[in-house]
Enzyme design. Sequence first.
Site, PDB file in Angstrom:
ATOM      1  N   LYS A  23       1.019  -1.232   0.113  1.00 15.91           N
ATOM      2  CA  LYS A  23      -0.012   0.007   0.189  1.00 15.91           C
ATOM      3  C   LYS A  23       0.929   1.390  -0.024  1.00 15.91           C
ATOM      4  O   LYS A  23       0.937   2.185  -0.651  1.00 15.91           O
ATOM      5  CB  LYS A  23      -0.872  -0.029   1.236  1.00 15.91           C
ATOM      6  CG  LYS A  23      -1.986   1.167   1.423  1.00 15.91           C
ATOM      7  CD  LYS A  23      -3.089   0.825   2.162  1.00 15.91           C
ATOM      8  CE  LYS A  23      -2.902   0.807   3.408  1.00 15.91           C
ATOM      9  NZ  LYS A  23      -2.703   2.323   4.177  1.00 15.91           N
ATOM     10  N   GLY A  95      -5.213   8.003   5.186  1.00 18.37           N
ATOM     11  CA  GLY A  95      -4.277   8.782   5.790  1.00 18.37           C
ATOM     12  C   GLY A  95      -3.122   8.941   5.006  1.00 18.37           C
ATOM     13  O   GLY A  95      -2.658  10.220   5.077  1.00 18.37           O
ATOM     14  N   GLN A 170       4.585   8.991   7.301  1.00 21.89           N
ATOM     15  CA  GLN A 170       3.746  10.122   6.486  1.00 21.89           C
ATOM     16  C   GLN A 170       4.195  11.534   6.679  1.00 21.89           C
ATOM     17  O   GLN A 170       4.225  12.327   5.971  1.00 21.89           O
ATOM     18  CB  GLN A 170       2.314   9.765   7.034  1.00 21.89           C
ATOM     19  CG  GLN A 170       1.856   8.454   6.667  1.00 21.89           C
ATOM     20  CD  GLN A 170       0.106   8.318   7.065  1.00 21.89           C
ATOM     21  OE1 GLN A 170      -0.121   9.019   7.615  1.00 21.89           O
ATOM     22  NE2 GLN A 170      -0.250   7.112   6.806  1.00 21.89           N
ATOM     23  N   ASP A 316       1.621  -1.397  11.683  1.00 19.98           N
ATOM     24  CA  ASP A 316       0.426  -1.900  11.284  1.00 19.98           C
ATOM     25  C   ASP A 316      -0.045  -3.329  11.624  1.00 19.98           C
ATOM     26  O   ASP A 316      -0.821  -3.865  11.262  1.00 19.98           O
ATOM     27  CB  ASP A 316       0.530  -1.511   9.810  1.00 19.98           C
ATOM     28  CG  ASP A 316       0.396   0.016   9.278  1.00 19.98           C
ATOM     29  OD1 ASP A 316       0.074   0.823  10.338  1.00 19.98           O
ATOM     30  OD2 ASP A 316       0.719   0.102   8.167  1.00 19.98           O
TER      31      ASP A 316
HETATM   32  C1  S3P Z   1       2.390   4.887   6.159  1.00 20.40           C
HETATM   33  C2  S3P Z   1       2.930   5.082   7.422  1.00 20.40           C
HETATM   34  C3  S3P Z   1       2.437   4.609   8.876  1.00 20.40           C
HETATM   35  C4  S3P Z   1       1.550   3.355   8.588  1.00 20.40           C
HETATM   36  C5  S3P Z   1       0.687   3.542   7.288  1.00 20.40           C
HETATM   37  C6  S3P Z   1       1.084   3.838   6.149  1.00 20.40           C
HETATM   38  C7  S3P Z   1       2.853   5.313   4.926  1.00 20.40           C
HETATM   39  O1  S3P Z   1       1.715   5.754   9.089  1.00 20.40           O
HETATM   40  O2  S3P Z   1       0.676   3.155   9.755  1.00 20.40           O
HETATM   41  O3  S3P Z   1      -0.368   2.449   7.134  1.00 20.40           O
HETATM   42  O4  S3P Z   1       2.599   4.997   3.985  1.00 20.40           O
HETATM   43  O5  S3P Z   1       3.817   6.163   5.112  1.00 20.40           O
HETATM   44  P1  S3P Z   1       2.304   7.047  10.234  1.00 20.40           P
HETATM   45  O6  S3P Z   1       3.160   7.817   9.182  1.00 20.40           O
HETATM   46  O7  S3P Z   1       1.202   7.655  10.673  1.00 20.40           O
HETATM   47  O8  S3P Z   1       3.185   6.051  11.240  1.00 20.40           O
END
Ligand code: S3P
Length: 431
Positions: A23, A95, A170, A316
């Site tokens: 993903k 998110g 993120q 995750d």
């Molecule tokens: C992700 C980072 C993680 C993860 C999310 C995907 C990403 O979140 O939990 O499912 O693709 O950068 P956080 O950056 O909030 O830790």
Amino acid sequence: MSELKLTPKTSGIIGEIEVPGDKSISHRAIILGSLAKGKTKIRHFLNGEDCLRTVDAFRAMGVTIEQDGETIIINSEGADALEEPIIPLNFGNSGTTTRLMIGLLAGLPFFTTIFGDASLSKRPMDRVVNPLVEMNAAFTGREEGRLLPIAIEGQQLKGIDYILPVKSAQVKSAILLAGLFAEGKTKITEKTKTRNHTETMLGAFGADINVDGNTVSISNKQPLSATDFYVPGDISSAAFFLAGAAAKSNSHLVLKNVGLNPTRTGILDVLIEMGANLTIHNEKKVGGEIFGDITIQSGDLQAIEISGDIIPRLIDEIPIIALLATQASGKTIIRDAEELRVKETDRIAAVADVLSTLGANVTPTDDGLIIEGKTKLTGGKIKSYNDHRIAMMGAIASVFSDEEIIIDDISSVAISYPNFFTDFENITARN
Ligand code: S3P
């Protein structure tokens, strides 16, 4: 609402499957492919709802994106040609789309409004908004930009030297994408290393990026160049079946082409430490990302403690690790995972609720969970909290129960693993 009744699975998890594309990498491939001038072909793209939100966002900005199942072809005139979207962008439950796009849109020369579903609208955006404002970004949003909907008035950004206060890839990625369009250098240091796909992939797309330990720097010197990209299987999706097979007796499962980026493989370390029977073979590297096949057989599992630097490497996977811990002897303690409180749902509360409903001995703490095993799970009706990873954890629980488990709503599974239940049925078909 899409309810599902799961009958008990008596024999082991057996077979060979290939889980869908990662993903995190799929989102980034769409973003970077859309910023690069020319044609980018992405293979094994995750055709899940979250990644399709990212596709829609770039289509709304004038990029031509064609999809044939798991293959995506992007034809872009480059970042300079992106157009102002005429209607607000709907990021649904995603998110990753939201935080990464906030970083990118902050430095593009037009106005955008973004919004999402009820879950996304409760998730904190100040963690990206604050550093971006330091870079000269201009936002208006609910609770002073802490929550969606947010309106973004693109600005000329300036570089920043930033120490990440939250363990979040993120946030790091949002600042790096903003750095692509900022004057001067942008430098980010993290105390605990989080997934590094953005920096690795920016390198593959020809960005001027440098990684030195836990510090990443980027400057806006050169435009990205289009490149073809293969998305490895998502280890976060594989984790559900790995955990099922590790703890269910008489299991033998092969998972093909799973992403093995070390910033994501905390789950493998945990499985091995708990005593799972696991081997990795056929390792390959494409576009800076390692992937390979994993074979797992059932074993006797022991409880362990999980905390500190490993947490972002398995953040995750904590729901499925908690389920696994119910099948291990002793007390498993998970700490330093306070980020779970602000995921698609409060995953500490949701995991504790679901596993207690199924008779497990589980205690939520401020920043984690304590689970005492080994427990034969009961049946019961559980809530998915509209969270894909809670729904899939509930499904795997049916492997450890002699009674029927009903999940109130499984529709969220389409976020990250649309064929989850088909694969699940195939590898438990002998039951
Ligand atoms: C992700 C980072 C993680 C993860 C999310 C995907 C990403 O979140 O939990 O499912 O693709 O950068 P956080 O950056 O909030 O830790």
